[in-house]
Design a protein around this motif. Sequence first.
Motif, short mmCIF file in Angstrom:
data_model
loop_
_atom_site.label_atom_id
_atom_site.label_comp_id
_atom_site.label_asym_id
_atom_site.label_seq_id
_atom_site.Cartn_x
_atom_site.Cartn_y
_atom_site.Cartn_z
N TYR A 1 0.86 -1.18 0.00
CA TYR A 1 0.00 0.00 0.00
C TYR A 1 0.90 1.22 0.00
N TYR B 1 3.63 4.44 3.26
CA TYR B 1 4.02 3.34 2.37
C TYR B 1 4.27 2.09 3.21
N TYR C 1 4.87 -2.35 2.53
CA TYR C 1 4.88 -3.49 1.62
C TYR C 1 5.18 -4.77 2.39
#
Length: 214
Positions: free
Chosen positions: A200, A206, A208
């Motif tokens: 996302y 951010y 991941y």
Amino acid sequence: MKRFLKRVLAKLSRMRLKQSYVNTEFLSAQKPRTSVAFASCKRSFTRSLILFIGTVSLLSAHPHVFIDTRISVEQEKIWILWTFDEMTSSILMQDYDKNRDKILDEKEIAFLKKDHFDTIANYSFFMHPFDGKEEKTITQVDDFMASFEDSKLRYLFSIPRPKIPKYELRFYDGEMYVAMIVKPEFLTCQKPFTCQTRGYDADFYYGYQVIIRQ
């Protein structure tokens, strides 16, 4: 890392302040001489206001540092390659490329590792292994190398591969200053391992995950 981020914000604020000073000096030169005192006062107020607004906007905007993160899963190790964005790369090189030749020698790399990279251990190097039950931290990495190519600073290092059939590596900064970006094309897995990523990203956050299976 916090010390580094403060340096980034300070340099960006000085850049904005310098530009605003040049603009206001040019404009004031076009005014009648009788308004010099008023113009000087106005310039001072304008510079202070721009500096304040610029600093507040920088502090409220997340993230500040962007790192493309490539992962290569091997039998015994997982190799990680970080590529910093150009602005962050430039600032770090100003601090650690002591002879300004745009090449990091052994002494410069050793100092960079000690003064910058090792301090990121406090943040688990923005990597959090998850075994399906609990999220763990990483406090030490191996095989550290650094290089500067195409205006980008790169860190290469490794971590031991967890000896379990399935696990996740979660990439994020809980304080949202650093964006760890992991695209599908950034993944390489030797057989018999398979990898996939999901994540996302937005203007303010951010995160991941890399799922590794054997």
